[in-house]
Design an enzyme around this catalytic site. Structure first.
Site, PDB file in Angstrom:
ATOM      1  N   CYS A 167       0.832  -1.205   0.000  1.00 54.07           N
ATOM      2  CA  CYS A 167       0.000   0.000   0.000  1.00 54.07           C
ATOM      3  C   CYS A 167       0.874   1.266   0.000  1.00 54.07           C
ATOM      4  O   CYS A 167       1.471   1.585  -1.009  1.00 54.07           O
ATOM      5  CB  CYS A 167      -1.003  -0.063   1.145  1.00 54.07           C
ATOM      6  SG  CYS A 167      -2.465   0.919   0.811  1.00 54.07           S
TER       7      CYS A 167
ATOM      8  N   HIS B 274      -3.672  -4.993   0.261  1.00 57.01           N
ATOM      9  CA  HIS B 274      -3.114  -5.511   1.522  1.00 57.01           C
ATOM     10  C   HIS B 274      -3.183  -7.039   1.497  1.00 57.01           C
ATOM     11  O   HIS B 274      -4.195  -7.610   1.907  1.00 57.01           O
ATOM     12  CB  HIS B 274      -3.914  -4.993   2.712  1.00 57.01           C
ATOM     13  CG  HIS B 274      -3.659  -3.562   3.024  1.00 57.01           C
ATOM     14  ND1 HIS B 274      -2.648  -3.153   3.854  1.00 57.01           N
ATOM     15  CD2 HIS B 274      -4.276  -2.436   2.608  1.00 57.01           C
ATOM     16  CE1 HIS B 274      -2.656  -1.835   3.952  1.00 57.01           C
ATOM     17  NE2 HIS B 274      -3.631  -1.374   3.198  1.00 57.01           N
TER      18      HIS B 274
ATOM     19  N   GLU C 166      -1.965  -9.108   3.407  1.00 52.46           N
ATOM     20  CA  GLU C 166      -2.011  -9.724   4.742  1.00 52.46           C
ATOM     21  C   GLU C 166      -3.431 -10.045   5.208  1.00 52.46           C
ATOM     22  O   GLU C 166      -3.628 -10.930   6.035  1.00 52.46           O
ATOM     23  CB  GLU C 166      -1.319  -8.819   5.770  1.00 52.46           C
ATOM     24  CG  GLU C 166      -2.006  -7.490   6.077  1.00 52.46           C
ATOM     25  CD  GLU C 166      -1.578  -6.342   5.169  1.00 52.46           C
ATOM     26  OE1 GLU C 166      -1.168  -6.616   4.022  1.00 52.46           O
ATOM     27  OE2 GLU C 166      -1.671  -5.180   5.602  1.00 52.46           O
TER      28      GLU C 166
HETATM   29  N1  GLN Z   1      -1.912   6.623   2.942  1.00 48.86           N
HETATM   30  C1  GLN Z   1      -2.017   5.937   1.701  1.00 48.86           C
HETATM   31  C2  GLN Z   1      -3.362   6.143   1.039  1.00 48.86           C
HETATM   32  O1  GLN Z   1      -4.274   6.577   1.685  1.00 48.86           O
HETATM   33  C3  GLN Z   1      -1.750   4.449   1.889  1.00 48.86           C
HETATM   34  C4  GLN Z   1      -2.726   3.782   2.786  1.00 48.86           C
HETATM   35  C5  GLN Z   1      -2.244   2.463   3.328  1.00 48.86           C
HETATM   36  O2  GLN Z   1      -1.059   2.155   3.307  1.00 48.86           O
HETATM   37  N2  GLN Z   1      -3.144   1.674   3.858  1.00 48.86           N
HETATM   38  O3  GLN Z   1      -3.528   5.873  -0.124  1.00 48.86           O
END
Ligand code: GLN
Length: 547
Positions: free
Chosen positions: A384, A518, A520
């Site tokens: 992410c 994600h 995970e």
């Molecule tokens: N802050 C980034 C976004 O909002 C990544 C979010 C995250 O890593 N869950 O896109």
């Protein structure tokens, strides 16, 4: 296997104090029942008033777990998915806030025909409806009540459980109470009084526990078990000990060794149960006594509260178990890298993992870690924010765009490698609008989306499939305007979801993958996530190669 259609309920309450591992206890019982052939569902009831934990600080609440259908839930739901190897939805968790919100909305719409709205029956009926909904299509629903018996917030939930006992048949419901048996060192004794008081409190509220699970740092002698059985009026075979285990995944096996399913089967009239836990126990053995080892640098910012990365650390354990490998995590605080070289933190690691996150703090340190992994050809996984920063790093240091950044950190930037799209179609097919001023919480891209993998990529190799499904929780996106320049310089887009960039890799690197999703959240002990498994496997071969 139960032939009846009626769902049976196991309510799990907690006594004495919180953090007793009630969620793991409930998930462990569910795991045994699932391996005995039942369709097992779970429901976590959260007595706090927040409508969901999405806007709660990770320092306050640990990780926000995201379900397939995009609900931001309590981290306990993650444990349930990991133990039960099944995907849950927003019906598997609700809070007091949600219950009141629905009841108040109903009242505004005149649905209660002008009646005075009360906790009993309006709030309790709403709770009951949601419990029944979560149990639909299941043989057994495990319902975990958050908090501790005696908490003010928990009362309406306990009252609902009390009512359900009257409405369902005796064999349709079971109450399990998880409490603490403290060991007083100076007296050299395990103390039963707190458990007795907690059970008394439950009884006062009309709930009779059928089984007690006692968290204890020491094995519990049989005379103490007998004393508790007598004083709390439960059968002796229903006093189960839960001593600290080397891994949470051993808990179902420790329960099975105490024949925990016998009293459960007796109470719920389930017949004779023989769970097949062979694969599970093989994996647990590999967690406890792995033959191989690899070391991963985990670069993050909430290192004071590792619970906020719970799914990811568990996913590394799953990958390790399936590879018979101990995955040693070296925690690296990204802010510390900012004023030092990345090398001093990363040189002894076989893989570098940059986790997700929000906000600018520690970002420059993460970028330094990514640069180090890229230039030194260390296996790298960016999740992410980790992927977004890998693109920023590449833009800055390979494409020479020194001002490259994300609009999250500089909304006015001239080089928004990571930007905000104003419009997108969400998992339910509805149009969502996101702008820099839209309120927090409601504007994230959440839940499962389809992603197409590029042939010949590491991502395709990991999954062995051209279409994969993973979960999301982010607001910003990779900006396609830079795609051509990135690709012609060696950073290739290897995953796409409906026109959005989902994954990037570096051509001239043994294993460098950034994913917008994600991975995970979908990892389970018996079904590790392919991205994380491939990463750990590569790190392991890096270890071997280095020796
Ligand atoms: N802050 C980034 C976004 O909002 C990544 C979010 C995250 O890593 N869950 O896109």
């Amino acid at each position: 296997m139960s032939s009846k259609q009626q769902t049976k309920y196991i309510f799990v309450t907690g006594g004495v104090l919180s953090s007793l591992g009630k969620g793991i206890t409930a998930a462990s019982i569910g795991t045994l029942l699932k391996h005995a052939g039942f369709r097992v569902g779970v429901l976590k009831l959260d007595p706090y008033i927040n409508v969901d934990p999405g806007t709660m600080s990770p320092l306050e609440h640990g990780e926000v777990f995201v379900t397939k259908d995009g609900a931001e839930t309590d981290l306990d739901l993650g444990h349930y998915e990991r133990f039960l190897d099944s995907s849950l939805t927003q019906n598997n968790n609700f809070t007091t806030g949600q219950v009141y919100k629905t009841v108040i909305e109903n009242e505004r719409q005149g649905k209660y025909l002008g009646k005075t709205i009360q906790i009993v029956p309006h709030i309790t009926n709403e709770i009951k409806e949601r419990i029944v909904l979560a149990g639909e299509g299941k043989d057994i629903l495990i319902v975990e009540l958050g908090g501790t018996t005696g908490d003010m917030e928990g009362m309406p939930f306990l009252e609902t459980i009390h009512q359900m006992k009257h409405e369902l048949g005796k064999s349709e419901l079971m109450n399990i109470h998880v409490t603490l048996l403290p060991y007083i060192r100076t007296a050299g004794e395990l103390k039963t009084k707190p458990t007795q008081h907690s059970v008394q409190e439950l009884r006062r509220l009309g709930i009779t526990p059928h089984m007690l699970i006692l968290r204890s740092e020491k094995r519990i002698p049989s005379d103490i078990k007998r004393k508790i059985a007598y004083s709390c009026d439960v059968d002796e075979d229903s006093v189960i000990e839960a001593v600290d285990a080397p891994t949470i995944y051993e808990v179902p096996l420790l329960f099975m060794a105490q024949d925990i399913l016998e009293p459960i089967a007796k109470q719920l009239e389930l017949g004779e149960l023989k769970p097949n836990m062979q694969l599970w126990s093989d994996l647990v053995r590999k967690i406890i006594e792995p033959t191989k080892k690899t070391k991963i640098a985990f670069v993050g910012k909430y290192l004071d509260l590792k619970e906020s990365y719970k799914s990811l650390t568990e996913a590394l354990i799953h990958a390790g178990a399936n590879l018979d490998t101990q995955v040693e995590i070296k925690w690296v605080d990204s802010e510390k890298i900012e004023n030092n070289t990345a090398k001093q933190y990363l040189v002894d690691c076989d893989g570098v993992l940059v986790a997700g996150g929000f906000g600018e703090r520690g970002v420059e340190g993460k970028i330094k870690a990514i640069q180090y992994a890229r230039e030194n050809k260390i296996p790298f996984l960016g999740i992410c924010l980790g992927m977004q920063l890998a693109m920023v790093e590449f833009a800055r240091h390979v494409l020479g765009i020194s001002e490259a950044t994300s609009m999250e950190f500089n909304p006015e930037t001239k080089e928004p490698i990571i930007y905000l799209i104003d419009e997108f179609i969400d998992a339910a097919g509805a149009k969502q609008i996101r702008t820099i001023t839209s309120p927090k919480g409601g504007t994230l891209r959440l839940g499962e989306y389809e992603c197409h993998t590029l042939e010949g990529s590491k991502l395709r190799e990991a999954y062995g499939s051209s279409t994969i499904y993973e979960r999301h929780r982010h607001r910003y996106e990779a900006n396609p305007i830079y795609r051509e320049r990135l690709e012609s310089n060696g950073m290739i887009v290897t995953g796409e979801s409906d026109g959005l960039i989902e994954a990037v890799e570096i051509k001239d690197h043994p294993w460098f993958l950034g994913v917008q999703f994600h991975p995970e959240f979908t990892s389970r002990l018996q079904n590790p996530n392919p991205t994380i498994l491939a990463f750990v496997k590569t790190a392991l071969s890096h270890t071997d190669g280095a020796e």
